[in-house]
Design a protein around this motif. Sequence first.
Motif, PDB file in Angstrom:
ATOM      1  N   GLU A 605     -60.363  48.242  49.335  1.00  0.00           N
ATOM      2  CA  GLU A 605     -60.583  49.685  49.247  1.00  0.00           C
ATOM      3  C   GLU A 605     -59.242  50.410  49.166  1.00  0.00           C
ATOM      4  O   GLU A 605     -59.017  51.424  49.809  1.00  0.00           O
ATOM      5  N   GLY A 606     -58.352  49.849  48.392  1.00  0.00           N
ATOM      6  CA  GLY A 606     -57.008  50.391  48.260  1.00  0.00           C
ATOM      7  C   GLY A 606     -55.977  49.427  48.810  1.00  0.00           C
ATOM      8  O   GLY A 606     -56.276  48.530  49.604  1.00  0.00           O
ATOM      9  N   ARG A 607     -54.752  49.596  48.374  1.00  0.00           N
ATOM     10  CA  ARG A 607     -53.657  48.724  48.802  1.00  0.00           C
ATOM     11  C   ARG A 607     -53.267  49.009  50.236  1.00  0.00           C
ATOM     12  O   ARG A 607     -53.212  50.158  50.672  1.00  0.00           O
ATOM     13  N   SER A 608     -52.985  47.941  50.980  1.00  0.00           N
ATOM     14  CA  SER A 608     -52.528  48.114  52.356  1.00  0.00           C
ATOM     15  C   SER A 608     -51.090  48.608  52.363  1.00  0.00           C
ATOM     16  O   SER A 608     -50.387  48.556  51.352  1.00  0.00           O
ATOM     17  N   ASP A 609     -50.643  49.058  53.529  1.00  0.00           N
ATOM     18  CA  ASP A 609     -49.263  49.525  53.669  1.00  0.00           C
ATOM     19  C   ASP A 609     -48.299  48.393  54.009  1.00  0.00           C
ATOM     20  O   ASP A 609     -47.094  48.620  54.115  1.00  0.00           O
ATOM     21  N   VAL A 610     -48.834  47.197  54.193  1.00  0.00           N
ATOM     22  CA  VAL A 610     -48.001  46.066  54.603  1.00  0.00           C
ATOM     23  C   VAL A 610     -47.305  45.480  53.375  1.00  0.00           C
ATOM     24  O   VAL A 610     -47.956  45.030  52.424  1.00  0.00           O
ATOM     25  N   GLN A 611     -45.987  45.491  53.392  1.00  0.00           N
ATOM     26  CA  GLN A 611     -45.242  44.910  52.276  1.00  0.00           C
ATOM     27  C   GLN A 611     -45.372  43.383  52.287  1.00  0.00           C
ATOM     28  O   GLN A 611     -45.613  42.764  53.317  1.00  0.00           O
ATOM     29  N   GLY A 612     -45.212  42.821  51.102  1.00  0.00           N
ATOM     30  CA  GLY A 612     -45.413  41.393  50.948  1.00  0.00           C
ATOM     31  C   GLY A 612     -44.396  40.564  51.714  1.00  0.00           C
ATOM     32  O   GLY A 612     -43.284  41.003  52.014  1.00  0.00           O
ATOM     33  N   PHE A 613     -44.811  39.338  52.001  1.00  0.00           N
ATOM     34  CA  PHE A 613     -43.958  38.375  52.687  1.00  0.00           C
ATOM     35  C   PHE A 613     -43.421  37.385  51.662  1.00  0.00           C
ATOM     36  O   PHE A 613     -43.773  37.427  50.480  1.00  0.00           O
ATOM     37  N   VAL A 614     -42.593  36.485  52.097  1.00  0.00           N
ATOM     38  CA  VAL A 614     -41.923  35.616  51.142  1.00  0.00           C
ATOM     39  C   VAL A 614     -42.920  34.808  50.323  1.00  0.00           C
ATOM     40  O   VAL A 614     -42.718  34.564  49.126  1.00  0.00           O
TER      41      VAL A 614
END
Length: 833
Positions: A605-614
Amino acid sequence: MRMLRWFASVGTRTCSNTAGLCCRGYSSGISSNKHIHISGLRRYCFQETRLLSGFVNNWIVSSPCRSLSTCRSSLRRWGRCIKVPRCWRSNLLFTRVEMSSDSKQENVRTRTNRLAKEKSPYLLQHADNPVDWFPWGEEAFAKAKQENKPIFLSVGYSTCHWCHVMEKESFQNEQIAKILNTHFVPVKVDREERPDVDGVYMTFVQATNGNGGWPMSVFLTPELVPFVGTTYLPPDRFASALQQIAEKWANSKEEIEREGSRVLGALQQYLDAPRKDDSLKITSECLQQAYLEAKEMFDDEYGGFGTAPKFPRPVVFDLLFTLYWFDKGKTERAKDCLHMAVETLRNMAKGGIHDHLGGGFHRYSVDRYWHVPHFEKMLYDQSQLVVSYLDAYLITKDDFFRETATDILKYVLGDMRDVNTGAFFSAEDADSLEPFSTASSSKNDSETKKEGAFYTWTDLELKLILGPTTTCKLVSEYFGIKPEGNAPPGSDPFGELGGKNILHIAKSIPDISKMMGMSETEAYDAIQEAKQKLLDQRKRRARPHLDDKIVTSWNAMMIYGLVKAYTVLEDEQYLQRAMEAATFLKKHMIHETQDVVLIYRSYREGRSDVQGFVEDYAHTIRAFLSLFEATGQEEWLKYAIQLQKTQDTTFYDETNGGYFSTSSDAKHILLRRKDDYDGSEPSPSAVSCWNLFRLGAITGDAQYEDKFAKTIHAFSIPIHKAPFGLPAMLTNCCFFLKEATRVVLVANDMRESQARNMWKAVVSRWEPNLVLVPVQPNNQPFLSSLSEEYSAMKMIQDRPTAYICYGKTCQNPVSTTEEMISLLDVQESLRED
């Protein structure tokens, strides 16, 4: 000053930490030494014990330089000989809190907590608990500091069986909720959304307990320092533990904080210890040691490695196939490696771990026969196993493996794909309603759901569906159906499969046709018709819960698998589905600024605010590189190069090499880990090596080659001492020892007949060091900007032309498929050992 000491040994069941598995009725007891010894795994599985332990005095903090393995040994010795002080014998941790039957059974469904505003399916499953849950974040941390309360951190995921059990038993319980709300700040985390949080505290739990799993329960200071950790606890024990910990916090807060900090410091010291030794060279001896370990653990009768439980672990198949190629298929080692891989894959495909009606594979087998699975289905398993079966088909040309691969793809594209976005969902649960249950299929109530209910059959059901016919007897013999159920002894300790049958191939088509007095074709056709009838009936059942969260790294893994399917099976639908999913990632999960290209972790339901990990970066780069090799579209190569730059800047260890799991400025993450173990997924550093190897071959840029070599050497100690724990990195060692074969195919249009034939001839070869660079008028300027040699590569007499290069040296160009194949064969035969 008296050190705090407590210890509790409790019977538990947990979703285990090994290879991301969720144990059905087992506590796997995985050692935090990630190079797992299978016999130890089995012992813990059936022992079903868990340790609830904080900072047991003098075991880790009295000597900061002690290794974690020594600390764990000390903990176990202490646990065996402990004598509980008399004054503690009535302590609540060692006694059972008697709760009223009303409080044990009470469900509250009329209110919601903060989790109702979240998007994670796992968090939403707890939104109507009476526990006053917080999501991981500033609000919870501020409350803990302001009110001087410890944090109770609960980590799990939506398809975890024992997470469901603990939610029903404890988190729906009013009495337990009151204790949690009064004395703690309860925080709930979805480990699939926040692998960084899960990784930090799982490291602590494994280090202090010697094992780990989900649901994971950890008690933290307001500064997020862990001081007690465990997994699943039954409600009476859990209530007791809560009350004791609350009492200890009230009376000895400063001591708890000191000891917790000292434990954390020891853990960081352990994680910071170098894993490279410059005196240890990467040689073929490393490969030999891994082969010997695999051979020793191989189950000659049923395939797989070790005893029950058995996990697919596709990274091992990758290594075995690569060793077969490395030895040119000629040595005894090569033959052994191929045998171990294909026999394991064959037995898995015949077993109950394989869904013979709907396709795809379950998480793992609880027995050595691949018969009784834990019925959860994960996207990351499907994506890797489809590659393994396609590799087996390319090498052996056995249609059995091709059919199994297409079976996996049919399941993923039919049941795991979001038709609106083209992206892929995360997982399907192991639990579901009984076929004849009158309960609502949407009700999230583990009391009415059973493990494997969607997938299993009674003997009577088959007779009602197929009728008293020859076909019914044929199918019963083929799938091993029994009136009493067909779960082997010891594989169903909680009696969930009594009278039920798990479909597995018990007899071959030739054997069954001879037994029934019919031709093999007649037997095959009858079985296919019966399977369709059973599938039609199964579709009327309530499906297991679907975790419809879209995880970037897992989608990238599936894109890579689909591109592989396209190149091997020559079916355009697979490329189309890969392109749709990649376009979704590009549009929704990648954020471009003027200076940097960022990836985000998940979408629902939309992109999370958590940036990607390695791992999100590594797998996405791999997927985009595979798309470039398959299509020649330069945008995928551009994105791969940009994302690699971001990954290197954010995660690369400039001092020791390799990639950290999190960035250096990650908020609220106390430990910075660098994973090396290849479990259910390959380690991010291993995937990154694959990417760097190919980027170096495509671009000719020495920085990629340098990072490739440094990343391998960053793990030289475990590569030498425990190579079977790092099969994906060992695969990269093969590439390190054998340089890349680069095929530059120049054509006006790769879809033109002659260019297509040459392309097919290249991708149909199973040579894992082969890198294909399609050069067309629309991408040649960009490729030439990366390496000037591409500007000089032209077609001969306006015909598609191949340039075959080894390192910096290219052979004379050829313009026919036959010449190209001949040149590749000659060079492969001359390849140095």
